[in-house]
Scaffold this active site. Structure first.
Site, PDB file in Angstrom:
ATOM      1  N   CYS A  71       0.830  -1.215   0.000  1.00 20.70           N
ATOM      2  CA  CYS A  71       0.000   0.000   0.000  1.00 20.70           C
ATOM      3  C   CYS A  71       0.863   1.264   0.000  1.00 20.70           C
ATOM      4  O   CYS A  71       1.537   1.554   0.986  1.00 20.70           O
ATOM      5  CB  CYS A  71      -0.899  -0.063   1.236  1.00 20.70           C
ATOM      6  SG  CYS A  71      -1.709   1.477   1.678  1.00 20.70           S
TER       7      CYS A  71
ATOM      8  N   CYS B  92       0.005   3.823   2.712  1.00 23.00           N
ATOM      9  CA  CYS B  92       0.450   3.346   4.035  1.00 23.00           C
ATOM     10  C   CYS B  92       1.880   3.796   4.317  1.00 23.00           C
ATOM     11  O   CYS B  92       2.212   4.155   5.451  1.00 23.00           O
ATOM     12  CB  CYS B  92       0.353   1.828   4.134  1.00 23.00           C
ATOM     13  SG  CYS B  92      -1.324   1.188   4.048  1.00 23.00           S
TER      14      CYS B  92
END
Length: 108
Positions: free
Chosen positions: A32, A35
């Site tokens: 991600c 993230c």
């Protein structure tokens, strides 16, 4: 300086649900991109709020139980727990200021 504790499904109850202080759970994934942006924000919050808040992070892929139980549909995701209950939740990358405004009402 406090650090962010990495936990798994097996540690969730002890580290989050039974915690004496509020706990921010940061759900993330290695794949991600957003993230990666949030990791430094979360680390900064751990240093700022270490006296009032415990911060833990859980990688979503190896921890399906907590992901399903707390309905994590996208990452990054945040769940704020106090006394075993979810007080607030949000998903998606957000600014440090928005994350602080998400936390502050519950950390008086």
């Amino acid at each position: 300086m406090s650090s962010v504790l990495t936990i798994s499904d097996t540690e969730f109850e002890a580290e989050v649900l039974q915690s004496a202080q509020p706990v921010l759970v940061y759900f993330w994934a290695a794949w991600c991109g957003p993230c990666r942006l949030m990791t430094s924000v979360v680390s900064g919050l751990a240093a700022t709020y270490n006296d009032r808040l415990k911060i833990v992070k859980m990688e979503v892929d190896p921890n399906p139980t907590a992901v399903a139980t707390y309905r994590v549909e996208g990452v990054p995701a945040f769940r704020l727990f106090k006394a075993g209950e979810v007080l607030e939740s949000t998903e998606g990358a957000i600014s440090k200021q928005k994350l602080e405004s998400f936390l502050n009402p519950h950390l008086a």
